[in-house]
Design an enzyme around this catalytic site. Structure first.
Site, mmCIF file in Angstrom:
data_model
loop_
_atom_site.group_PDB
_atom_site.id
_atom_site.type_symbol
_atom_site.label_atom_id
_atom_site.label_comp_id
_atom_site.label_asym_id
_atom_site.label_seq_id
_atom_site.Cartn_x
_atom_site.Cartn_y
_atom_site.Cartn_z
ATOM 1 N N SER A 71 -44.464 39.186 -8.701
ATOM 2 C CA SER A 71 -44.120 38.968 -10.035
ATOM 3 C C SER A 71 -42.757 39.005 -10.569
ATOM 4 C CB SER A 71 -44.942 39.936 -10.920
ATOM 5 O OG SER A 71 -44.806 40.054 -12.175
ATOM 6 N N TYR A 127 -47.609 49.071 -12.036
ATOM 7 C CA TYR A 127 -47.580 47.460 -11.445
ATOM 8 C C TYR A 127 -46.155 47.250 -11.186
ATOM 9 C CZ TYR A 127 -48.314 42.442 -12.204
ATOM 10 O OH TYR A 127 -48.456 41.236 -11.901
ATOM 11 N N LYS A 184 -44.875 45.738 -7.470
ATOM 12 C CA LYS A 184 -44.313 44.475 -7.093
ATOM 13 C C LYS A 184 -42.862 44.614 -6.502
ATOM 14 C CE LYS A 184 -47.822 42.165 -8.275
ATOM 15 N NZ LYS A 184 -48.632 41.187 -7.365
HETATM 16 N N1 LIG Z 1 -51.676 37.180 -14.976
HETATM 17 C C1 LIG Z 1 -50.346 37.182 -14.860
HETATM 18 O O1 LIG Z 1 -49.681 36.817 -16.170
HETATM 19 C C2 LIG Z 1 -49.557 37.039 -13.648
HETATM 20 C C3 LIG Z 1 -48.139 37.200 -13.941
HETATM 21 C C4 LIG Z 1 -47.141 37.355 -12.716
HETATM 22 C C5 LIG Z 1 -47.909 37.558 -11.574
HETATM 23 N N2 LIG Z 1 -49.183 37.547 -11.483
HETATM 24 C C6 LIG Z 1 -49.724 37.795 -10.182
HETATM 25 O O2 LIG Z 1 -50.523 36.878 -9.744
HETATM 26 C C7 LIG Z 1 -51.483 37.214 -8.742
HETATM 27 C C8 LIG Z 1 -53.148 36.802 -9.525
HETATM 28 O O3 LIG Z 1 -53.195 37.138 -10.880
HETATM 29 P P1 LIG Z 1 -54.123 36.595 -11.563
HETATM 30 O O4 LIG Z 1 -53.448 36.395 -13.157
HETATM 31 O O5 LIG Z 1 -54.781 35.367 -11.201
HETATM 32 O O6 LIG Z 1 -55.065 38.088 -12.047
HETATM 33 P P2 LIG Z 1 -56.809 37.908 -12.263
HETATM 34 O O7 LIG Z 1 -56.779 39.531 -12.605
HETATM 35 O O8 LIG Z 1 -57.229 37.156 -12.823
HETATM 36 O O9 LIG Z 1 -57.009 37.725 -10.545
HETATM 37 C C9 LIG Z 1 -56.865 38.730 -9.376
HETATM 38 C C10 LIG Z 1 -57.918 38.443 -8.339
HETATM 39 O O10 LIG Z 1 -57.664 39.536 -7.608
HETATM 40 C C11 LIG Z 1 -58.861 40.147 -7.155
HETATM 41 N N3 LIG Z 1 -58.953 41.377 -6.938
HETATM 42 C C12 LIG Z 1 -58.439 42.553 -7.605
HETATM 43 N N4 LIG Z 1 -58.526 43.595 -6.755
HETATM 44 C C13 LIG Z 1 -58.911 43.356 -5.623
HETATM 45 C C14 LIG Z 1 -59.194 44.094 -4.447
HETATM 46 N N5 LIG Z 1 -59.113 45.283 -4.263
HETATM 47 N N6 LIG Z 1 -59.561 43.409 -3.225
HETATM 48 C C15 LIG Z 1 -59.840 41.988 -3.329
HETATM 49 N N7 LIG Z 1 -59.578 41.343 -4.273
HETATM 50 C C16 LIG Z 1 -59.050 41.816 -5.418
HETATM 51 C C17 LIG Z 1 -59.776 40.040 -8.563
HETATM 52 O O11 LIG Z 1 -61.259 40.247 -8.447
HETATM 53 C C18 LIG Z 1 -59.436 38.703 -9.038
HETATM 54 O O12 LIG Z 1 -60.320 37.456 -8.274
HETATM 55 C C19 LIG Z 1 -51.589 38.632 -8.801
HETATM 56 O O13 LIG Z 1 -50.754 39.043 -7.776
HETATM 57 C C20 LIG Z 1 -50.743 39.080 -10.072
HETATM 58 O O14 LIG Z 1 -49.842 40.189 -9.928
HETATM 59 C C21 LIG Z 1 -49.994 37.320 -12.495
#
Ligand SMILES: NC(=O)c1ccc[n+]([C@@H]2O[C@H](COP(=O)([O-])OP(=O)(O)OC[C@H]3O[C@@H](n4cnc5c(N)ncnc54)[C@H](O)[C@@H]3O)[C@@H](O)[C@H]2O)c1
Length: 260
Positions: free
Chosen positions: A139, A152, A156
């Site tokens: 991130s 968080y 990261k």
């Molecule tokens: N959403 C944002 O704005 C954003 C920004 C920067 C980075 N990210 C990163 O992108 C990636 C995906 O994020 P997203 O927005 O799709 O989030 P999200 O919460 O929509 O999806 C996360 C997924 O991970 C799964 N998950 C959570 N805990 C778990 C576990 N213990 N074991 C297995 N699966 C598990 C959830 O069930 C879900 O399907 C993450 O690494 C997040 O940190 C997201």
């Protein structure tokens, strides 16, 4: 040219959001996808939607035993794992005083211990193959500081350290390790705090505007960055952080200065 034909790629957190887009994007380029997630119904639906050889496996990334089951099962079925995309993560919004030690530990368990365990699980077979690609989804919160997300952000930043150390250690075994660093965008991750965010529309607008290309980061951009890093097109690329963030981690945007 990115060719992922018949590459076996394990994508964690692929049941929704960014992970789903990554799984679908890699499958569209010919990869054989295994989705690992704790959301069983949603994960199975995504795998079914992709079709072909795509599979869903229940996987809690914080549990070493789950990794052994999923990796051993995949190797038994497919014979190899070409790439691991560790995308699963959890968010906690809270100031340092409003973040309990339990909440802090839980976030590290999923976001940092998870990729550590996953990497340990796939490296032996990748070493035997003499080739492998590992991509962590980090991130911009692991590249710059932001208030209210200490648990968080710590996870990261730690993930980038894990990636760089692994990149140095595993390169001679033919294994590359890189981190893709998206900016905020997917609302589902913020659902537990949705009520808080709707109370601060100006803050959200400022956040999404404070970048070179304003607005949410499209999932397709993140998926394309991952496709590049798992493919042979990036054969000499390891240990990098690739921001996919509209320039959010590159600086600050002052609207008035564009009129000066
Ligand atoms: N959403 C944002 O704005 C954003 C920004 C920067 C980075 N990210 C990163 O992108 C990636 C995906 O994020 P997203 O927005 O799709 O989030 P999200 O919460 O929509 O999806 C996360 C997924 O991970 C799964 N998950 C959570 N805990 C778990 C576990 N213990 N074991 C297995 N699966 C598990 C959830 O069930 C879900 O399907 C993450 O690494 C997040 O940190 C997201």
């Amino acid at each position: 040219m990115i060719d992922l034909q018949d590459r076996v790629i394990l994508v964690t957190g692929g049941a929704r959001g960014v992970g789903r887009a990554i799984a679908e994007g890699l499958a569209a380029q010919g990869a054989r996808i295994v989705i690992g997630d704790i959301l069983v119904d949603a994960g199975q639906a995504v795998a079914k939607g992709i079709g072909g050889p795509a599979r869903f496996e229940k996987l809690d990334v914080a549990l070493e035993g789950d990794w052994a089951r999923v990796v051993d099962g995949t190797l038994a079925r497919e014979g190899r794992i070409d790439a691991l995309v560790h995308n699963a993560a959890a968010l906690h919004i809270g100031t340092i005083e409003n973040t309990s030690p339990e909440a802090f530990r839980r976030i590290q368990d999923v976001n940092l211990i998870g990729p550590f365990l996953g990497t340990r699980a796939v490296v032996p077979s990748m070493k035997k193959q003499g080739k492998g690609a590992i991509v962590y989804i980090g991130s911009i919160d692991g590249m710059i500081g932001m208030n209210g997300i200490c648990a968080y952000a710590a996870s990261k930043w730690g993930l980038r350290g894990l990636a760089k150390s692994n990149a140095m250690e595993l390169g001679r075994a033919g294994i590359r390790v890189n981190t893709v660093c998206p900016a905020g965008g997917n609302g589902e991750m913020f659902l537990p705090w949705a009520h808080t965010l709707t109370d601060m529309p100006e803050d959200v607008a400022f956040y999404l505007g404070n970048r070179g290309i304003s607005g949410e980061t499209p999932f397709s951009s993140i998926a394309n960055a991952v496709a590049y890093l798992v493919s042979d097109a990036s054969a000499n690329v390891t240990g990098i952080d690739l921001p996919v963030d509209g320039g959010a981690a590159s600086g600050c945007f002052m609207p008035g200065f564009n009129l000066a």
